[in-house]
Design a protein around this motif. Structure first.
Motif, PDB file in Angstrom:
ATOM      1  N   GLY A 529       0.816  -1.205   0.000  1.00  0.00           N
ATOM      2  CA  GLY A 529       0.000   0.000   0.000  1.00  0.00           C
ATOM      3  C   GLY A 529       0.848   1.252   0.000  1.00  0.00           C
ATOM      4  N   LYS A 538      -3.347  11.040   2.645  1.00  0.00           N
ATOM      5  CA  LYS A 538      -2.231  10.938   1.723  1.00  0.00           C
ATOM      6  C   LYS A 538      -1.254  12.089   1.954  1.00  0.00           C
ATOM      7  N   ASP A 573      -2.742   0.341   3.138  1.00  0.00           N
ATOM      8  CA  ASP A 573      -1.977   1.561   3.376  1.00  0.00           C
ATOM      9  C   ASP A 573      -1.519   1.601   4.825  1.00  0.00           C
TER      10      ASP A 573
END
Length: 870
Positions: A529, A538, A573
């Protein structure tokens, strides 16, 4: 002997340098048995800036696999490449030097690109080595090197000869900012604010008019038709007539087509060449004329009349203003819609008709899907992304790029008949701008003048060949076949990469390698991820939440970062959180300090010991460790790093350090106990080897200091010892020790304080002496029957989401009655304060209390009664 505090800064730098100097991770030059090879097709990072967390995270996960398989006896091929050709490197060079590639002759600009990327590559190499990644640095390549250029051009020639490539003048996705064609995979959706403009069109030779809603009024000069849906009864009478385009005056046919979206706008749609994919489909299906109103740089052409020379944005504003003045703009309203943009620069794409080279994809979608199914996916869910991408393909792969830096097409064209002349394989690499074609005259018409192809390959057309680049794929003129110099590497055992480039790198690699070799290029795919900020957002420079690896590694050891990287399920992630690095640092210190203690206790440990003579608790420890190592091995095989890490850490920290080490320490120090000393050393060696893939530096320092001058990373992965032991009884005994240790701590007693009497209801047979010794118990008695224990109600919890709406103002009375224990429960229903509460409205909290003498402790399934005189 390990001494003092662990100094990671000194230790890590020492081993990073020695590993490189010793070529510890070099792939052998001799012939290698394919069955003993583990080959990794590591991703060549795009040379577009500095090292970021995505690189650190991805390559650290790859390193776990490399080190694990190396210890399992495999010859690991772990190369490193730099993707330094194409758009990313050009943009970096333009940004670094403050220039534009259009202002330079191609060779001159390419030279500047090489100089800029060389600086970044040197920095990259140093930083990757500082992370302790076990890459074979002799296997380093650049995608712009002559060797790779040859492979890339060989790929073109091979696919051309197989009929998998073609050149066509057709609408192409175009980036006006980068001034190049791009492929579908290089675009992404972006939610943007815009406006719907209701524009009145006239019907030719009549007084009638109709309204079209569009977000792109600047495309009016490119309008070539108006479309109506066949089911649109209100506008069906317009079909077959002509419309007059406001401001520009051209007459265009009004046609019908099922692709009109009746739910958007007014149901009437203008077709412009080109605004989107549907415009292209209409252009081709209805054989419409071509009107190009926007050029390669996003500037309006002469077709736009008085708006020529304006940017498309400027033209939009001017045209809307003039439509308003002319009374043709009936409405303008703000909307948010999805816009296709170039993923590298964020510019909205256009569609221009260009001569482009394409690789065929659409005719083999099922084959490429089946190829993906032949690979093992870690995690399995990522195959869905691959599948969805293939099923959503609308274009063949456009590989032409109108840039200054990249690998040239090995192609010339006859200036008279445009016959394609392709370079001979033996001559590659070539640059048609400076090299002559392989023929003196056109094979088709005999003309002797040729035009060089000046486009270059899409970056992905080359980086999709990494398995073949690493395998030494080349043309053998003797056999007239494409062959691999190192066939034992192919197919590669693993392709590691991020989930964000499945459609870019993975899919294109499958396509190319499958077409060239007839085989899928990988046995398995490991998808990682992205690294997010601590709030799971992000990381973005514009947001200001980017954490650079440099600043983190100034604060934390590399092994702490490696521990953090192992903390997420592969494919998911991973948020950057310092608590993960702090936990890694604590484990390193624990391992270091425990190792010092182990060495002090095992100076006279026997190298060998008859396992039949091991004491029960020693046999239990090694048998339990076997079971844990089997779990860890399975999880590492399945790339479940976090599960392997956490299970190993827990057993080491709690079972070995907190419980067994304390027992063994007492036994060794109180008298010669070779069984304990042997078990300590055996277990410790196995812990070091199993931690080595993750905690690469501290385990190396301890291993070489305590056991062997050869690297811990060259040791064999531990195999089960195959000991029989009463694992359940041992675990119960350790639970009893843990409960007693907590009891002493809670009562502010020294761990060495004697305890008069301990009664245990539970199976600890064979471990009584160890429990008594480590906890200083005067008398330990095993109970045959469970002590007399009764359940005592400690409170009642109400579910206020149910009680509140039902009883409202009565809730305080209910609470008061509960507080005074004035309630009864019959058949699950509580009678309290004159109301009845259904079972789902409350929970009765109970505790178990011992009614005899002493204090009761619960130790897993065992019950412990402690009688201790103050």
């Amino acid at each position: 002997m390990p001494s003092g505090e662990y100094d990671p800064e000194t230790v890590e730098a020492k081993w990073q340098e020695r590993w490189v100097d010793e070529d510890l991770y070099a792939y052998p030059e001799r012939a290698v048995d394919p069955d003993t090879v583990f080959s990794i097709d590591s991703p060549p990072p795009t040379v577009s800036g500095s090292l970021h967390w995505g690189h650190v995270y991805g390559f650290t996960l790859q390193d776990f696999v490399a080190r694990f398989n190396r210890m399992r006896g495999d010859e690991v091929y772990f190369p490193f490449g730099y993707d330094d050709n194409g758009i990313a490197s050009e943009l970096l060079t333009e940004d670094e030097l403050g220039i534009k590639h259009q202002d330079y002759e191609r060779r001159e600009f390419q030279k500047l690109c090489r100089e800029v990327t060389a600086e970044y590559e040197g920095e990259f190499t140093e930083k990757m080595q500082n992370l302790g990644i076990s890459i074979d640095w002799d296997q380093t390549y650049q995608t712009i090197s002559p060797e790779v250029q040859r492979v890339s051009q060989l790929s073109f020639v091979d696919l051309y000869d197989k009929g998998r490539q073609y050149r066509q003048r057709a609408p192409a996705i175009w980036c006006p900012e980068c001034e190049t064609a791009i492929s579908q995979v290089e675009t992404e959706d972006d939610e943007q604010g815009s406006h719907f403009h209701d524009i009145e069109f006239g019907v030719a030779d009549s007084e009638e008019s109709f309204v079209i809603s569009t977000t792109r009024p600047e495309l009016l000069p490119a309008c070539v038709a108006v479309f109506v849906h066949p089911d649109d009864d209100d506008n069906a009478h317009l079909v077959g007539q002509e419309a007059e385009v406001p401001l520009f005056g051209q007459r265009v046919p009004i046609l019908e087509d099922e692709r009109v979206d009746l739910e958007t706008g007014t149901g009437l749609v203008m077709c412009c060449t080109f605004g989107d994919q549907t415009d292209i489909e209409w252009y081709q299906a209805h054989d419409l004329p071509l009107r190009v109103a926007i050029d390669e740089s996003g500037t309006m052409t002469e077709v736009a009349d008085e708006y020529a020379g304006l940017s498309s944005g400027e033209a939009r504003e001017a045209i809307v203003s003039d439509l308003d003045d002319a009374g043709a703009l009936l409405d303008k309203r703000a909307i948010t819609h999805t816009v296709n943009v170039h993923e590298r620069c964020g510019t909205s794409v256009e569609f221009l008709v260009k001569d482009q080279w394409y690789i065929k994809l659409l005719d083999k979608r099922e084959e490429y899907l089946e190829a993906g199914e032949q690979m093992d996916w870690y995690p399995e869910k990522m195959f869905t992304r691959y599948k969805n991408w293939i099923e959503g393909l609308q274009w063949d792969w456009a590989i032409s790029r109108q840039r200054s830096s990249g690998i040239p097409f090995p192609v010339w064209y006859c200036e008279d008949c445009e016959h394609v002349v392709v370079a001979d394989r033996e001559d590659l690499p070539v640059d048609p701008l400076s090299d002559d074609p392989p023929v003196d005259a056109c094979p088709a018409c005999g003309h002797d003048e040729f035009a060089a192809e000046d486009d270059v390959f899409d970056t992905w057309a080359t980086s999709s060949l990494t398995p073949l680049i690493n395998g030494g794929w080349d043309w053998n003129p003797e056999t007239e076949e494409m062959e691999l110099e190192q066939p034992e590497l192919y197919p590669f055992d693993m392709r590691p990469q991020g989930h964000d480039i499945i459609s870019f790198w993975l899919f294109h690699t499958v396509v190319k390698c499958y077409e060239h070799t007839g085989e899928v290029p990988f046995d398995s795919v490991m998808i990682n991820g992205m690294v997010l900020d601590e709030n799971r957002e992000k990381m973005s420079k514009s947001v200001g939440n980017v954490v650079s690896p440099d600043e983190v590694l100034e604060k934390f050891p590399v092994d702490a970062a490696r521990y953090w990287a192992a903390g997420s399920a592969v494919g998911d992630d991973l948020p950057y959180q310092e608590k993960g690095l702090v936990a890694g640092e604590k484990l390193m210190r624990k391992l270091w300090n425990a190792s010092k203690l182990v060495e002090s206790l095992t100076e006279d440990a026997p190298a060998e010991f008859d396992h039949d003579d091991l004491k029960a608790i020693d046999r239990w420890l090694l048998a339990s460790l076997d079971r844990e190592l089997e779990f860890v091995t399975e999880k590492l095989e399945n790339r479940e790093f976090s599960k392997a890490r956490d299970r190993l850490r827990s057993f080491f920290w709690h079972t070995f350090c907190d419980d067994y080490l304390e027992i063994a320490k007492q036994r060794v120090r109180e008298g010669d106990d070779p069984s304990a000393a042997y078990t300590l050393q055996t277990a410790h060696k196995r812990f070091l080897t199993c931690f080595a893939p993750i905690l690469a530096h501290v385990t190396e320092e301890l291993w070489r200091d305590m056991y062997d001058e050869t690297s811990v990373h060259d040791q064999s992965w531990p195999e089960p010892l195959g000991l029989d032991a009463d694992v359940a009884a041992g675990e119960t005994a350790m639970a009893v020790v843990g409960a007693l240790r907590k009891y002493k701590s809670d009562n502010q007693l020294s761990m060495n304080a004697p305890v008069d009497l301990v009664e245990v209801y539970g199976d600890i047979h064979g471990f009584e002496e160890d429990v008594s010794g480590v906890m200083h118990i005067e008398e330990l008695e095993l109970l045959e029957e469970e002590p007399e224990i009764e359940s005592v109600v400690t409170g009642v919890d109400l579910d206020y989401s149910l009680v509140g709406p039902e009883y409202g103002a009565q809730v305080p009375d209910i609470e008061a009655a509960l507080e005074s224990d004035d309630y009864e429960v019959e058949d699950g229903v509580m009678h309290v304060a004159g109301v009845e509460l259904d079972p789902e409205m409350f929970t009765i909290e109970e505790s178990r209390e011992y009614v005899g003498e002493g204090d009761m402790l619960e130790a897993g399934d065992a019950i412990v009664i402690v009688q201790h005189a103050d």
